[in-house]
Design a protein around this motif. Structure first.
Motif, PDB file in Angstrom:
ATOM      1  N   PHE A   1       0.808  -1.221   0.000  1.00  0.00           N
ATOM      2  CA  PHE A   1       0.000   0.000   0.000  1.00  0.00           C
ATOM      3  C   PHE A   1       0.843   1.274   0.000  1.00  0.00           C
ATOM      4  N   HIS A   2       2.156   1.131   0.013  1.00  0.00           N
ATOM      5  CA  HIS A   2       3.034   2.301  -0.012  1.00  0.00           C
ATOM      6  C   HIS A   2       3.391   2.760  -1.427  1.00  0.00           C
ATOM      7  N   VAL A   3       3.160   1.940  -2.426  1.00  0.00           N
ATOM      8  CA  VAL A   3       3.680   2.226  -3.755  1.00  0.00           C
ATOM      9  C   VAL A   3       3.073   3.512  -4.317  1.00  0.00           C
ATOM     10  N   GLU A   4       3.869   4.213  -5.123  1.00  0.00           N
ATOM     11  CA  GLU A   4       3.452   5.496  -5.675  1.00  0.00           C
ATOM     12  C   GLU A   4       2.180   5.374  -6.507  1.00  0.00           C
ATOM     13  N   ALA A   5       2.026   4.277  -7.233  1.00  0.00           N
ATOM     14  CA  ALA A   5       0.869   4.109  -8.114  1.00  0.00           C
ATOM     15  C   ALA A   5      -0.452   4.073  -7.349  1.00  0.00           C
TER      16      ALA A   5
ATOM     17  N   HIS B   1      -4.771   5.095   6.621  1.00  0.00           N
ATOM     18  CA  HIS B   1      -5.332   3.749   6.482  1.00  0.00           C
ATOM     19  C   HIS B   1      -4.261   2.666   6.412  1.00  0.00           C
ATOM     20  N   TRP B   2      -2.982   3.063   6.388  1.00  0.00           N
ATOM     21  CA  TRP B   2      -1.904   2.084   6.333  1.00  0.00           C
ATOM     22  C   TRP B   2      -1.983   1.158   7.549  1.00  0.00           C
ATOM     23  N   GLY B   3      -1.954  -0.120   7.300  1.00  0.00           N
ATOM     24  CA  GLY B   3      -1.952  -1.092   8.386  1.00  0.00           C
ATOM     25  C   GLY B   3      -3.286  -1.254   9.077  1.00  0.00           C
TER      26      GLY B   3
END
Length: 316
Positions: A32-36, A45-47
């Motif tokens: 979920f970190h990727v630039e796209a 919302h990470w994690g």
């Protein structure tokens, strides 16, 4: 030249290539970190809405490396280290190098100088506190040091980094500085930069550094391109990938473009098998070992002459 002589020379070159240690690098971030995906996934919302998978995937990568007795450099995102400090300890305990990938996975060319400083220093201090070791290397998210923010190297020097691997001399819609040096060199700021590898064909730089291109190309082609790079340049090769690339079961993100979905999910199921072949076919070590970055100032100056020669044609 007699056929036997040509055969001996070819065999000698192949033997020389097999003796060269290349740099294996892993950018430790989650899917979920990727630039796209940044336009549809909020950092809050990470994690949470998007479950963390970096720990189990990085543990899988460590197992794969151990099977081949390979040491690597892990560019760890500070946010991941904060959530899963045991990952950093495992990397160190197994003899690998810990380096920084920043803290929040924000593109460096979209940050102010102060924001970049704050992000990188936070990551460096955290990784050093957890690992108990000095962190000497940095890689910008999405290879985002370019003509718009060369001051980033001044910040890295101020913070005590010995080297960076933050530039990709290709033309790409998300990153790239095709006119910048292709090989390890000392920046005027005093930091060694090790660009992601490219192979020159028809006056164009072909991306061969790993990641999505490695998943796209059939393995035989990747192997051919790596061998061609090493033969033509007499330089060590460096490879990068992400732990999420060995995770075909990761959640599918909705609301992104078809191109982004294609790039991200392409051949995830075959990535691990390709890695095993890559780790078998070439010799690997850490960035610090391959590029002699412990005494980097004296070691690296000699490589600047090749960089100068390379840049002359583009200067007119």
């Amino acid at each position: 030249m007699p056929k036997a002589s040509r055969s001996n020379i070819a065999g000698s070159k192949a033997a020389d290539i097999n003796q060269v240690a290349n740099a294996m690098t892993i950018d430790v971030e989650d899917y979920f970190h990727v630039e796209a995906f940044s336009s549809v996934i909020k950092s809050s919302h990470w994690g949470k809405r998007y479950p963390l998978r970096a720990q189990v995937n990085t543990e899988r990568v460590l197992t794969i490396l151990d099977e081949h007795d390979v040491k690597a450099t892990f560019f760890v995102l500070g946010w991941v280290a904060q959530q899963c400090p045991s990952i950093v300890r495992a990397i160190v305990n197994e003899g690998h190098e810990v380096a920084s990938h920043g803290y929040f996975h924000q593109r460096a060319n979209r940050q102010s100088r102060q924001a970049f400083y704050d992000d990188v220093v936070r990551s460096k201090k955290l990784l050093e506190d957890i690992s108990g070791q000095a962190v000497l290397g940095y890689r910008a998210p999405s290879f985002s040091i370019d003509t718009s923010n060369p001051w980033a190297f001044e910040v890295l020097k101020t913070l005590g980094f010995a080297y960076s691997s933050s530039t990709y001399p290709v033309k790409h819609d998300l990153y790239g500085v095709p006119d910048w040096p292709r090989f390890r060199h000392v920046r005027e700021e005093g930091v060694v930069e090790v660009p992601i590898p490219t192979l020159q064909k028809l006056e164009r730089n072909i991306p061969i550094g790993g990641g999505g291109f490695f998943r796209l190309y059939p393995y035989w082609l990747s192997k051919y391109l790596i061998n061609a790079f090493m033969t033509q340049t007499s330089q060590p090769y460096s490879f990068y990938f992400h732990p999420w690339e060995v995770d075909p079961q990761q959640p599918r993100i909705m609301g992104v473009s078809a191109k982004s979905r294609f790039r991200h999910y392409l051949n995830l199921g075959s990535m691990e098998a390709k890695l095993h072949r890559l780790l078998t076919d070439f010799r690997w070590s850490t960035m610090r070992n391959v590029y002699q970055l412990n005494g980097f100032e004296s070691d690296a100056r000699s490589s600047n002459q090749e960089v100068i020669k390379e840049r002359l044609p583009s200067m007119g």
